[in-house]
Motif scaffolding. Sequence first.
Motif, PDB file in Angstrom:
ATOM      1  N   GLU A  48     -83.107  -3.038  10.657  1.00  0.00           N
ATOM      2  CA  GLU A  48     -81.772  -2.997  10.042  1.00  0.00           C
ATOM      3  C   GLU A  48     -81.016  -4.304  10.149  1.00  0.00           C
ATOM      4  OE1 GLU A  48     -79.250   0.222   9.956  1.00  0.00           O
ATOM      5  OE2 GLU A  48     -80.814   1.718  10.270  1.00  0.00           O
ATOM      6  N   THR A  49     -81.198  -4.999  11.282  1.00  0.00           N
ATOM      7  CA  THR A  49     -80.388  -6.211  11.451  1.00  0.00           C
ATOM      8  C   THR A  49     -81.210  -7.469  11.271  1.00  0.00           C
ATOM      9  OG1 THR A  49     -80.832  -6.113  13.809  1.00  0.00           O
ATOM     10  CG2 THR A  49     -78.760  -5.172  13.056  1.00  0.00           C
ATOM     11  N   LYS A 100     -72.787   5.584   6.433  1.00  0.00           N
ATOM     12  CA  LYS A 100     -73.960   4.714   6.508  1.00  0.00           C
ATOM     13  C   LYS A 100     -73.804   3.345   5.840  1.00  0.00           C
ATOM     14  CE  LYS A 100     -77.874   5.697   8.498  1.00  0.00           C
ATOM     15  NZ  LYS A 100     -78.443   6.683   9.081  1.00  0.00           N
ATOM     16  N   LYS A 151     -73.816  -0.159   7.871  1.00  0.00           N
ATOM     17  CA  LYS A 151     -74.944  -1.082   7.677  1.00  0.00           C
ATOM     18  C   LYS A 151     -74.438  -2.474   7.316  1.00  0.00           C
ATOM     19  CE  LYS A 151     -79.332   0.729   6.183  1.00  0.00           C
ATOM     20  NZ  LYS A 151     -80.007   1.360   5.080  1.00  0.00           N
TER      21      LYS A 151
END
Length: 474
Positions: free
Chosen positions: A45-46, A91, A95
């Motif tokens: 995700e990152t 979400k 994000k």
Amino acid sequence: MSSTTDADSDELARLREENRTLKRSLDQEREKRELFEGYTKIHPETGLPNYGEFYKELERLTEPGSNGEPRNFCVAMLRLDNDYQRIKNSKDRSKALLLRTTIRIREVIGDTLYQSDRLDEFYVIVRSPASLDFLARLFLAIIREVAKPQDAPAEGLSFSCHIGFAESPLHGTRSSELMNNAEIALRYATQKNKRVVRFAKSLGLAYHRITILEQELRMATQNGFKDFFMVYQPFVDQQGVIKGCESLIRWKHPELGMIAPPQFIPIAERTGDIRILGRWIMYRSVVQLKEWHKQGFLDLFVSVNLSPIQFNEKELVQNIAEMLAALKIEGRFVKLEITEGAIMSDPNLAVVKLLQLKDLGIRLSIDDFGTGYSSLNYLRKLPIDTLKIDKSFIDDLADNVQNQEIVRAIISMARSLHIETLAEGVETAQQRDILNSEGCQYIQGYFYSKPVDPDLFSDYLRHGAVLPYDPSRS
Ligand code: C2E
Ligand code: CA
Ligand code: CA
């Protein structure tokens, strides 16, 4: 003989085969691991290197340097604060926000930022920091970057983070030790709501104590509240006549002894236990008040402290209304003490809530007045009955001209808004005399009485005033 040889060679063949199988499965295992490690080196995700990478780097750094000495570096843990938690469930926003936040931190720190196994938590390694001052400036720079306002889709949001750090070799030379110590510092930072905390041995103890208190508090609230009791401190008017009282909670732990409210109320607020505890406090205080009414002291009211967490509860007004109805008591006998902070965090919502409470007949005080940021403009809009002038203005009232002026200003402003004033923490006759001459209507403090148990308070009521000061009572 030959059968033995055959048996031996059979055994050998079997062992060889077993070995081959083992090697094959080990190879497969290694392949799988390599594949897996290769895949998970980066957090999906990152895009940050993950925990495994962090640990590898830490292991490398904890090897002695070329001169055989332990290396000088710093391990920090960083966690986004509660405001991030609030939007975690939406979400897209979280994000985008997470990505932007990591980019911002990397701009300050470079490529030694790693993702922990929690999405809102990161590790930072600072190699050979020049000084403690350098570290402090670096961490503050990170915090400033993180706290900058966000753009769409997280616009209007701004939050910050907590950082805990430990240094090698000062706070440890092994990876596990440094990580633990950075984590202890981080937990301390979140528990005490501090931005940056450097590890110290005492933090470990403080952290340990807070953790124990957290568990004990949970147990005590689930255990019928039997280790809690309420004490009551009188409010007197300018003639020294008791007009009401503030209820204050006490916790007597069977092994740890008396634990003061400033030690456990913030914990209860953080864990959320204050909600149930607060309801019990309100219930006990009103039941006690009814007892005094039954004894004939029909004008007495009780002033109950309301934590900001309780004030923000959606069901607050309904819960109180139900309790008043169940205990058959009129709202005018109950006052609530609310801090400026609780109101100012969302003043428009607060006004609505305060008006609903007023509809129940309840009276309202602003506690610790003068320490917060309430603008006078808002004060005019709030349906407030009493300002409780904070003890910090009273302490050196006799010698501090500036505080005398502040107190005078508060009293005159309150008068023009038809709001009563009460001074808290009054300890001397001199303070009382100044307050009386300035026109402060009510006084609360050790000068008249400490918070006392209900029996002694009943004695006061029968006596018509507080009894002469006796240091042994409390
Ligand atoms: P607070 O609401 O400002 O309460 C006043 C505190 O000052 C009380 O401490 C009281 O015992 C103390 N005090 C009163 N007069 C004097 C004085 O003349 N000199 C000195 N030195 N102290 C004086 P306590 O009971 O330890 O409570 C501390 C804080 O803990 C309270 O500050 C309040 O914020 C919180 N607290 C206490 N009881 C409750 C409760 O039932 N509910 C909630 N939500 N918070 C509570
Ligand atoms: Ca109070
Ligand atoms: Ca107060």
